[in-house]
Design an enzyme around this catalytic site. Structure first.
Site, PDB file in Angstrom:
ATOM      1  N   TRP A  26       0.839  -1.207   0.000  1.00 37.13           N
ATOM      2  CA  TRP A  26       0.000   0.000   0.000  1.00 37.13           C
ATOM      3  C   TRP A  26       0.873   1.255   0.000  1.00 37.13           C
ATOM      4  O   TRP A  26       1.861   1.352   0.730  1.00 37.13           O
ATOM      5  CB  TRP A  26      -0.900   0.003   1.248  1.00 37.13           C
ATOM      6  N   SER A  88       3.497  -7.185   1.756  1.00 37.72           N
ATOM      7  CA  SER A  88       2.457  -6.491   2.506  1.00 37.72           C
ATOM      8  C   SER A  88       1.105  -6.646   1.789  1.00 37.72           C
ATOM      9  O   SER A  88       0.650  -7.756   1.581  1.00 37.72           O
ATOM     10  CB  SER A  88       2.860  -5.024   2.697  1.00 37.72           C
ATOM     11  N   GLN A 153       7.507   1.331   7.776  1.00 41.74           N
ATOM     12  CA  GLN A 153       8.037   0.137   7.123  1.00 41.74           C
ATOM     13  C   GLN A 153       9.334  -0.337   7.782  1.00 41.74           C
ATOM     14  O   GLN A 153       9.611  -1.533   7.863  1.00 41.74           O
ATOM     15  CB  GLN A 153       8.325   0.399   5.633  1.00 41.74           C
ATOM     16  N   ASP A 213       8.903  -6.422  12.856  1.00 39.96           N
ATOM     17  CA  ASP A 213       7.844  -5.785  12.067  1.00 39.96           C
ATOM     18  C   ASP A 213       6.782  -5.165  12.976  1.00 39.96           C
ATOM     19  O   ASP A 213       6.216  -5.843  13.836  1.00 39.96           O
ATOM     20  CB  ASP A 213       7.211  -6.834  11.153  1.00 39.96           C
ATOM     21  N   HIS A 241       9.523  -4.420   8.487  1.00 35.50           N
ATOM     22  CA  HIS A 241       8.467  -4.671   7.503  1.00 35.50           C
ATOM     23  C   HIS A 241       8.984  -4.705   6.063  1.00 35.50           C
ATOM     24  O   HIS A 241       8.225  -5.048   5.159  1.00 35.50           O
ATOM     25  CB  HIS A 241       7.370  -3.607   7.636  1.00 35.50           C
TER      26      HIS A 241
END
Length: 265
Positions: A26, A88, A153, A213, A241
């Site tokens: 995203w 993701s 992230q 994460d 992440h």
């Protein structure tokens, strides 16, 4: 290198070998994979990077963003026997394609992804108030909201500052996402729950996580393993992440080893 002839979807391939398509998350675009894609191409793969509809150079979907719509838009671009590696939100899209088109998808790799990103009863995830906060902030400051999301992230990683800088630099190579696509993508993260469908994944599946994460908590790994007992799990202890940014060699090693040892469905 080849570029898609479909003007609505921006997609390009590099390298020779087994086809492997990388799907971004995203707020991102395909350029975020540039260094990692080159690394995989050097290891003998034909690597594709795509801008999901409404992101980067790809046009938004006319009917709005949904997992089914994303799958339908990407399916014509998949070579037969393609490996999908989704990061993701891109992991949800890759899973959707693996479920809908097993004849086109040979292997599934998910990177720091979840079938259900929002925390629910008995399922660790992103707190609903955090997702709602991002949704409200999008209307007030799109660019600032994306900046904060990029910082998330890498949060927790020892290389967080350099990882964040790298992601921001790569993203500036393409236009900002379409505002409606951003809002609709956030709705997918908030509402989508693929858990009931996971038993239908027939492809060999590798799930890669970062132990640090902040968006896919390590507490979700055990229930995920119970849902997908046939899949393989790999956890990078010092990654957050974006493991392909902070630990590209290790991430590529995991993918290469998996594809070398896992027979296609």
């Amino acid at each position: 290198m080849s570029v898609s002839l479909d003007e609505s979807i921006h997609l390009h391939w590099q390298g020779e070998g087994q086809a492997l398509l990388l799907l971004h998350g995203w707020g991102m675009n395909g350029r975020v994979f540039d260094p990692f894609a080159r690394l995989l191409a050097e290891r003998g793969f034909r690597v594709g990077t795509v801008d999901l509809p409404g992101f980067g150079l790809s046009a938004p979907l006319e009917g709005g963003l949904s997992l089914e719509g994303l799958g339908d838009a990407l399916l014509p671009h998949l070579p037969q026997g393609c490996v999908l590696a989704g990061w993701s939100l891109g992991g949800m899209v890759a899973t959707q394609l693996a479920l809908a088109s097993p004849q086109r998808v040979s292997h599934l790799v998910t990177l720091a992804s979840s079938p259900c990103f929002r925390a629910r009863d008995g399922w660790p995830g992103i707190k609903p108030r955090v997702l709602e906060g991002f949704a409200q902030a999008l209307n007030q400051d799109l660019t600032g909201t994306l900046e904060r999301f990029v910082a998330l992230q890498a949060m927790g990683s020892a290389s967080a500052r350099s990882d964040t800088k790298a992601i921001r630099a790569l993203l500036t190579e393409a236009p900002e996402p379409d505002p409606q696509a951003l809002a609709q993508g956030l709705e997918i993260l908030r509402d989508a729950d693929q858990r009931p469908a996971l038993a239908g994944v027939r492809q060999p599946w590798l799930r890669i996580y970062g132990r640090l994460d902040a968006l896919v908590p390590s507490d979700s790994l055990a229930p995920m393993a119970r849902l997908t007992p046939e899949s393989r799990e790999a956890v990078l202890p010092k990654a957050a992440h974006a493991p392909f940014i902070s630990h590209p060699q290790e991430t590529a090693d995991l993918i290469q080893s998996f594809l070398g040892s896992a027979a296609p469905a």
